[in-house]
Design a protein around this motif. Structure first.
Motif, short mmCIF file in Angstrom:
data_model
loop_
_atom_site.label_atom_id
_atom_site.label_comp_id
_atom_site.label_asym_id
_atom_site.label_seq_id
_atom_site.Cartn_x
_atom_site.Cartn_y
_atom_site.Cartn_z
N VAL A 57 0.84 -1.20 0.00
CA VAL A 57 0.00 0.00 0.00
C VAL A 57 0.88 1.25 0.00
O VAL A 57 0.61 2.21 -0.73
N LEU A 58 1.93 1.26 0.82
CA LEU A 58 2.84 2.41 0.84
C LEU A 58 3.48 2.63 -0.53
O LEU A 58 3.53 3.76 -1.03
N LEU A 62 2.74 5.81 -2.97
CA LEU A 62 3.86 6.66 -3.36
C LEU A 62 3.79 7.00 -4.85
O LEU A 62 3.97 8.14 -5.25
N THR A 63 3.47 6.01 -5.68
CA THR A 63 3.41 6.27 -7.11
C THR A 63 2.09 6.91 -7.52
O THR A 63 2.04 7.67 -8.47
N ALA A 64 1.01 6.65 -6.79
CA ALA A 64 -0.29 7.20 -7.14
C ALA A 64 -0.49 8.63 -6.65
O ALA A 64 -1.21 9.41 -7.25
N GLU A 65 0.15 8.98 -5.51
CA GLU A 65 -0.12 10.27 -4.87
C GLU A 65 0.97 11.31 -5.07
O GLU A 65 0.84 12.43 -4.59
N SER A 70 9.30 13.48 -9.24
CA SER A 70 9.29 14.68 -8.40
C SER A 70 10.23 14.48 -7.21
O SER A 70 10.55 13.36 -6.83
N ASP A 71 10.64 15.60 -6.60
CA ASP A 71 11.46 15.53 -5.39
C ASP A 71 10.70 14.85 -4.26
O ASP A 71 11.29 14.10 -3.47
N ASP A 72 9.39 15.12 -4.17
CA ASP A 72 8.58 14.47 -3.13
C ASP A 72 8.62 12.96 -3.26
O ASP A 72 8.82 12.25 -2.27
N GLN A 73 8.45 12.46 -4.47
CA GLN A 73 8.48 11.02 -4.67
C GLN A 73 9.87 10.46 -4.37
O GLN A 73 10.00 9.44 -3.69
N ASP A 74 10.90 11.15 -4.83
CA ASP A 74 12.26 10.68 -4.57
C ASP A 74 12.57 10.65 -3.08
O ASP A 74 13.15 9.69 -2.57
N ASP A 75 12.17 11.71 -2.37
CA ASP A 75 12.43 11.78 -0.94
C ASP A 75 11.70 10.68 -0.18
O ASP A 75 12.28 10.00 0.67
#
Length: 156
Positions: A57-58, A62-65, A70-75
């Motif tokens: 789920v996490l 992460l990929t859906a939200e 993006s930096d948010d996804q990478d972080d």
């Protein structure tokens, strides 16, 4: 998906082994992987742990939200997925907590397993006590409330 509640204090041996509390361990028995996933909590000085379903789920969230690349996804990927460890249960229901996770949480000889619904937080006991007192005070001062989510099955 597992539901973790309550608190359990366990010792940690010199090899970093600790027993996963039996009520928590039982929640992992239905998954393919005989163990749990653990990663450093980026919000607290604690180790976050969950079952295989919640880890999926996490990863999916992460990929859906977040925007791809993006930096948010990478972080978040670095904090959660890249830092996660698969911790297998031994025959006695113990896991070896990696040194880097123990250091992150400041855990030495005792670990407090705290159920947080879909995940477990593993704390150094005195750090947890300070955190719990602050959380209780904040919630009380703010007069926090909770909107209950009721599913059709709950109404019957």
């Amino acid at each position: 998906m597992a539901l973790f509640v309550g608190k359990h204090l366990n010792k940690i041996d010199k090899k970093g082994r600790t027993s996963v509390p039996k009520p928590f361990r039982a929640s992992f028995e239905t998954q393919n992987f005989r163990g749990m996933y653990a990663y450093p909590s980026f919000k607290f000085p604690a180790i976050a742990a969950c079952d295989e379903t919640f880890m999926t789920v996490l990863a999916d969230s992460l990929t859906a939200e977040t925007d791809f690349f993006s930096d948010d996804q990478d972080d978040l990927a670095a904090v959660i997925l890249e830092s996660a460890s698969q911790l297998s249960f031994d025959t006695e229901g113990r896991v070896i907590l990696p040194q880097e996770l123990l250091e992150h949480a400041g855990i030495t000889d005792q670990a407090l397993f705290v159920g947080r619904g879909r995940e477990i937080l593993i704390w150094e006991p005195s750090a947890y006590e300070a955190h719990a007192k602050q959380a209780f005070s904040r919630a009380k001062a703010a007069k926090r409330t909770l909107k209950l989510r009721v599913s059709p099955e709950d109404v019957q």
